[in-house]
Every structure is written in C-alpha cells, then in structure tokens.
Design an enzyme around this catalytic site. Structure first.
Site, short mmCIF file in Angstrom:
data_model
loop_
_atom_site.label_atom_id
_atom_site.label_comp_id
_atom_site.label_asym_id
_atom_site.label_seq_id
_atom_site.Cartn_x
_atom_site.Cartn_y
_atom_site.Cartn_z
N ASP A 1 44.72 37.70 40.66
CA ASP A 1 44.52 36.51 39.83
C ASP A 1 43.31 36.67 38.90
O ASP A 1 42.43 37.49 39.12
CB ASP A 1 44.29 35.29 40.72
CG ASP A 1 45.57 34.74 41.31
OD1 ASP A 1 46.62 35.38 41.15
OD2 ASP A 1 45.52 33.66 41.94
N ASP A 2 43.29 35.81 37.88
CA ASP A 2 42.10 35.56 37.04
C ASP A 2 41.78 36.67 36.06
O ASP A 2 40.62 36.83 35.66
CB ASP A 2 40.87 35.30 37.91
CG ASP A 2 41.06 34.16 38.89
OD1 ASP A 2 41.90 33.29 38.62
OD2 ASP A 2 40.37 34.16 39.94
N HIS B 1 45.88 28.52 38.06
CA HIS B 1 44.49 28.57 38.49
C HIS B 1 44.22 27.34 39.35
O HIS B 1 44.57 26.21 38.96
CB HIS B 1 43.58 28.59 37.26
CG HIS B 1 42.14 28.85 37.56
ND1 HIS B 1 41.72 29.90 38.35
CD2 HIS B 1 41.01 28.18 37.17
CE1 HIS B 1 40.40 29.89 38.43
NE2 HIS B 1 39.95 28.86 37.73
#
Length: 306
Positions: free
Chosen positions: A9-10, A128
C-alpha cells in the site's frame, strides 16, 4: 491450490516508500502496489515503476482521509485538507455535511489522475484507511463508478484473523484503543460491503488478512500459519479443486528521515518515520518465506482474475 496476492500500500507517499516497494517488486516479495495519486512522490514514482524489468501491476489507493483533495472546493475538505478517518466515518451519513456529488467527483478525479499518470484505468481499487468500505456514501458511489468504468476488482478487508488477534500483546503495545476500535469497525463494514460490490459484479479475493499483521505484528510464523489454515480450509471444502485466492495487505518501505518531505501535503506521519515499514520489508523478503510459498503450492498473483 492457493493463490496469494501481496499488495504494498501507499505507493507515491514519499521517495523512501517508493524505493522500498520497488525493491519488494523486483525481488518477488510483493505482487502489486496501490498508488496514492495525491501523494507528493506519485509522479516521480511512476518512472520508477515503468523502469522495472517486469512492468508492475499498479492499482488505485483511493484517498479521502489524508492530505489535500484533488478538487479545490469540496465538503470533504477541512481547512484545506481531508477530514481524519474518524471524522469522516461520523460525517458520511449526513448529506448536509458531506455531499454525495462531491464524493463522486473526488473519486472520479483520482481515477482520472491515475489514468493520466499510468496510462490506463486502475485494474483494481482499494482504500487508504479502508475508506472504500466506509458506511453510507463512499462504498455505494465507488461501486457505481467502478462499474461504469469497467473496473472490476476491489479489496475486501474482512480479516478473519483479526478477531483472534485483538488481544495480541504487540497490538496492545503499538495501538491505542481508538485504532483497535477503528480496525474492528473496518472488519465489520467490510463484511457489509461485500453485497454492495457483488451487486455491481466487482470481484474480490476469497480471503484477506493484514489488519493483524501491520508493522511489528507481522512475522514469518504468523503469515505461514494463516496461509496454512487457509490452504487447509480450501482443500477440505466441498469444491477441493477450486482455486482459492487470498490477499495480504502490506506496508513495506524505508523510514522517512525528513518528516517535512512526502505525505499528501501535510508531511510524513509517524508510521512513515518509524522502522515498522522496514520490518515488514525484511519479513516479506525473507528467503525462508519465499521457499514456504514454493513448498506449499502457494502462487503469487497480481489480480483475482489472474
């Protein structure tokens, strides 16, 4: 057989995150990454991914809770920034505060920004802070927009291992009560969100884990035990020849050394500055963990439909 998707993620949050995820992709420790298009390092990160020997699978990490929205004027903004994840969950049911049309507009802007950066619509979407399963407006609008644009895969963060891990000593040491409560609510809302996405013929993996393996809670043994249990359940099911898919949510990266760099307009958060992400990177790249996948007929894939 068990197919495993490992999502980092991210992507785009900062350069250290990008380089850590690039390392994991190059070494087969993760099978895809989700990009934050309002992240300050997303534009530069695009070139890193395009230069990988095997082009990486990249999806959209929809962000409605951190940094600056892409639209200039929106009820999602508070003093120029998104509301926090806790605030947003309380506001979403009130259309007098959060406008459905503005939620849809921000979602479409982020999808189009992704297309501008990467040259195609995202093959999958996740959220998110798991915003894509938030009750009320978000999951309904997102599912509708994804269906319209023929984006056919989403993450479903209903973590069957989390209930067992709520009393985990590491969780209690590293997470305050509000975070534990938030993760419990994510687990609950994800179960409810399944029918919404199914209604729009949007796929998701059979299983998911990651709420109980974030940061220092991630260990090789925990990953192995969870996967062995899932493989056993698949083998003993009424359709033993069915290929079962599982997604592991991960957050690898190198620690951010300058909190004023990166993020989504507000600087880097504590998780970005800690060594927790480096810990995840090291666990995921373990030689013995990769051998475990091979020994147990666990295949890394990038999409449910692979």
């Amino acid at each position: 057989m068990l197919n495993l998707i490992i999502t980092a993620d991210d992507y785009g949050y900062n350069s250290e995150r990008n380089l850590g995820i690039k390392y994991c992709l190059e070494n087969g420790a993760v099978s895809r990454t989700s990009a934050m298009v309002n992240g300050l390092a997303c534009l530069s990160g695009r070139d890193i991914l395009n230069n990988l020997p095997k082009k990486a699978t990249v999806g959209l990490h929809l962000n409605l809770t951190e940094g600056r929205p892409l639209q200039c004027h929106s009820s999602l903004r508070q003093y120029g920034f998104f509301s926090s994840k806790q605030s947003l969950t309380m506001l979403l049911d009130d259309d007098d505060v959060i406008k459905k049309s503005e939620v849809k507009s921000e979602i479409i802007l982020q999808i189009n920004k992704f297309k501008e950066l990467f040259g195609l619509y995202p093959p999958y979407v996740d959220g998110h802070h798991h915003v894509h399963v938030f009750p009320g407006i978000v999951r309904d609008v997102l599912a509708s927009v994804m269906s319209e644009l023929n984006i056919r895969e989403v993450r479903m963060p209903h973590d069957g291992t989390f209930d067992e891990a709520r009393d985990d000593a590491t969780l209690n040491e590293t997470a305050d009560g509000s975070l534990r409560d938030f993760l419990m609510s994510v687990n609950t809302e994800a179960e409810k969100a399944k029918s919404v996405y199914k209604h729009h013929s949007i796929k998701f993996s059979d299983h998911f884990f990651g709420l109980s393996t974030m940061g220092l809670m991630m260990t090789e043994d925990k990953i192995k035990n969870i996967l062995l249990k899932m493989r056993s359940e698949a083998t003993n099911s009424k359709t033993p020849n069915k290929i079962t898919t599982c997604e592991l949510m991960a957050h690898p990266g190198y620690p951010c050394t300058d909190p004023t760099r990166g993020g989504c307009g507000e600087g880097a958060d504590q998780f970005a500055q800690s060594t927790d992400r480096l810990h995840e990177l090291n666990v995921l790249n373990s030689t013995s963990l990769k051998q475990f996948y091979r020994d147990n007929n666990i295949h890394l894939i990038s999409l449910v439909s692979s």
